[in-house]
Design a protein around this motif. Structure first.
Motif, PDB file in Angstrom:
ATOM      1  N   PHE A  45       0.846  -1.188   0.000  1.00 56.02           N
ATOM      2  CA  PHE A  45       0.000   0.000   0.000  1.00 56.02           C
ATOM      3  C   PHE A  45       0.888   1.247   0.000  1.00 56.02           C
ATOM      4  O   PHE A  45       2.071   1.181   0.368  1.00 56.02           O
ATOM      5  CB  PHE A  45      -0.882   0.025   1.253  1.00 56.02           C
ATOM      6  N   PRO A  46       0.345   2.403  -0.360  1.00 59.27           N
ATOM      7  CA  PRO A  46       1.114   3.649  -0.218  1.00 59.27           C
ATOM      8  C   PRO A  46       1.539   3.849   1.234  1.00 59.27           C
ATOM      9  O   PRO A  46       0.880   3.380   2.165  1.00 59.27           O
ATOM     10  CB  PRO A  46       0.108   4.722  -0.652  1.00 59.27           C
ATOM     11  N   ASN A  47       2.650   4.553   1.451  1.00 58.35           N
ATOM     12  CA  ASN A  47       3.160   4.787   2.801  1.00 58.35           C
ATOM     13  C   ASN A  47       2.142   5.528   3.666  1.00 58.35           C
ATOM     14  O   ASN A  47       1.291   6.272   3.166  1.00 58.35           O
ATOM     15  CB  ASN A  47       4.455   5.607   2.749  1.00 58.35           C
ATOM     16  N   ASN A  48       2.287   5.319   4.989  1.00 61.79           N
ATOM     17  CA  ASN A  48       1.480   6.008   6.001  1.00 61.79           C
ATOM     18  C   ASN A  48       0.006   5.610   5.978  1.00 61.79           C
ATOM     19  O   ASN A  48      -0.850   6.339   6.465  1.00 61.79           O
ATOM     20  CB  ASN A  48       1.588   7.532   5.844  1.00 61.79           C
ATOM     21  N   ARG A  49      -0.309   4.446   5.419  1.00 65.89           N
ATOM     22  CA  ARG A  49      -1.667   3.930   5.519  1.00 65.89           C
ATOM     23  C   ARG A  49      -1.906   3.515   6.967  1.00 65.89           C
ATOM     24  O   ARG A  49      -1.054   2.898   7.603  1.00 65.89           O
ATOM     25  CB  ARG A  49      -1.849   2.746   4.577  1.00 65.89           C
ATOM     26  N   ALA A  50      -3.067   3.818   7.496  1.00 72.98           N
ATOM     27  CA  ALA A  50      -3.320   3.655   8.931  1.00 72.98           C
ATOM     28  C   ALA A  50      -3.375   2.200   9.378  1.00 72.98           C
ATOM     29  O   ALA A  50      -2.996   1.882  10.498  1.00 72.98           O
ATOM     30  CB  ALA A  50      -4.637   4.350   9.297  1.00 72.98           C
ATOM     31  N   VAL A  51      -3.841   1.292   8.531  1.00 68.54           N
ATOM     32  CA  VAL A  51      -4.087  -0.078   8.989  1.00 68.54           C
ATOM     33  C   VAL A  51      -3.094  -1.065   8.393  1.00 68.54           C
ATOM     34  O   VAL A  51      -2.187  -1.533   9.068  1.00 68.54           O
ATOM     35  CB  VAL A  51      -5.539  -0.507   8.665  1.00 68.54           C
ATOM     36  N   ALA A  52      -3.252  -1.384   7.124  1.00 67.64           N
ATOM     37  CA  ALA A  52      -2.468  -2.463   6.525  1.00 67.64           C
ATOM     38  C   ALA A  52      -1.266  -1.932   5.747  1.00 67.64           C
ATOM     39  O   ALA A  52      -1.195  -0.755   5.391  1.00 67.64           O
ATOM     40  CB  ALA A  52      -3.358  -3.303   5.614  1.00 67.64           C
TER      41      ALA A  52
END
Length: 256
Positions: A45-52
């Motif tokens: 996922f793109p950086n700094n995604r809250a969950v995964a």
């Protein structure tokens, strides 16, 4: 599957945390398959995604990766306590990939897959709030009590720098799916009983052996005043799911 980390990726970084993140996340993007469906690669996922951190482009399952320089201990630090508990209770938490690596040898030492349905609130320990002098004063983190997760939910993908057979890993994951339930309260008792069964050394065991955990479970579940009946009910659940087999006359056999 090559377990070497690409040391050239560290060029231009000074922070050890940044170096570790780039090395480990790049390795997973380039080498890790989906342990659920077997798709040959998972996507970051793109950086700094809250969950995964990663997802499978085929089955859409999501993964959070925890990485550590050296082996994991009994507890694994995670993020905000309240957020993690909320995610567990809503069945919205991702599965976990736990990577142990060595910066000295520049290798992935081990990788363990933990399906999300092995998590219950009792496996999450609340840490002390950060001090008033901290940048995030009052913030409350949590620890995952790794060693309390049943062995069926700690599925090795790499051990001692050696990747395990992919088909064997997928089979173990498929077997673990037998334990899956989205009912959090039911999941807690099911996993408690499974841990009791796992604690019995012999493959064939008796109902009386399971009853030996009555006092321990009574302390954990003070509102339940008929622990033995609950254990019999949970053993039937495990039998119906194919985790154990009933042999008759109070005898059982472990299947997974």
């Amino acid at each position: 599957m090559d377990t070497s980390l690409d040391c050239s990726l560290a060029n231009g970084y000074k922070s050890k945390a940044q170096i570790a993140r780039v090395l480990t996340e790049t390795w997973t993007s380039e080498h890790m398959y989906c342990p659920l469906c077997g798709w040959p690669a998972i996507t970051k996922f793109p950086n700094n995604r809250a969950v995964a951190d990663f997802y499978c482009p085929n089955c859409k399952n999501q993964f959070e990766q925890k990485s550590k320089n050296g082996p994991f201990g009994a507890k694994i630090a995670d993020g905000a306590y309240s957020t993690f508990i909320q995610r567990i209770n809503s069945n919205d938490n991702p599965d976990f990939l736990l990577m142990s690596y060595s910066l000295e040898k520049m290798t992935v030492e081990s990788m363990v897959f933990v399906p999300k349905f092995f998590f219950v609130p009792e496996l999450v320990e609340k840490r002390k709030p950060l001090s008033e002098n901290a940048r995030r004063a009052g913030w409350v983190g949590c620890n995952i009590l790794f060693e309390k997760i049943p062995i069926q939910g700690r599925i090795s993908i790499i051990e001692n720098q050696t990747p395990l057979d992919k088909d064997d890993v997928l089979h173990r994951v498929s077997q673990a799916q037998k334990i899956r339930t989205n009912d959090i309260s039911a999941r807690g008792w099911l996993l408690d009983t499974l841990n009791c069964v796992n604690s019995i050394e012999s493959n064939v065991f008796t109902l009386d052996m399971v009853y030996q955990f009555e006092e321990k479970l009574a302390a954990k579940h003070p509102n339940n005043h008929n622990i033995r009946a609950k254990l019999r009910q949970q053993l039937q659940q495990l039998r119906d799911r194919g985790v154990i087999a009933f042999l008759g006359n109070g005898y059982y056999r472990k299947n997974i």
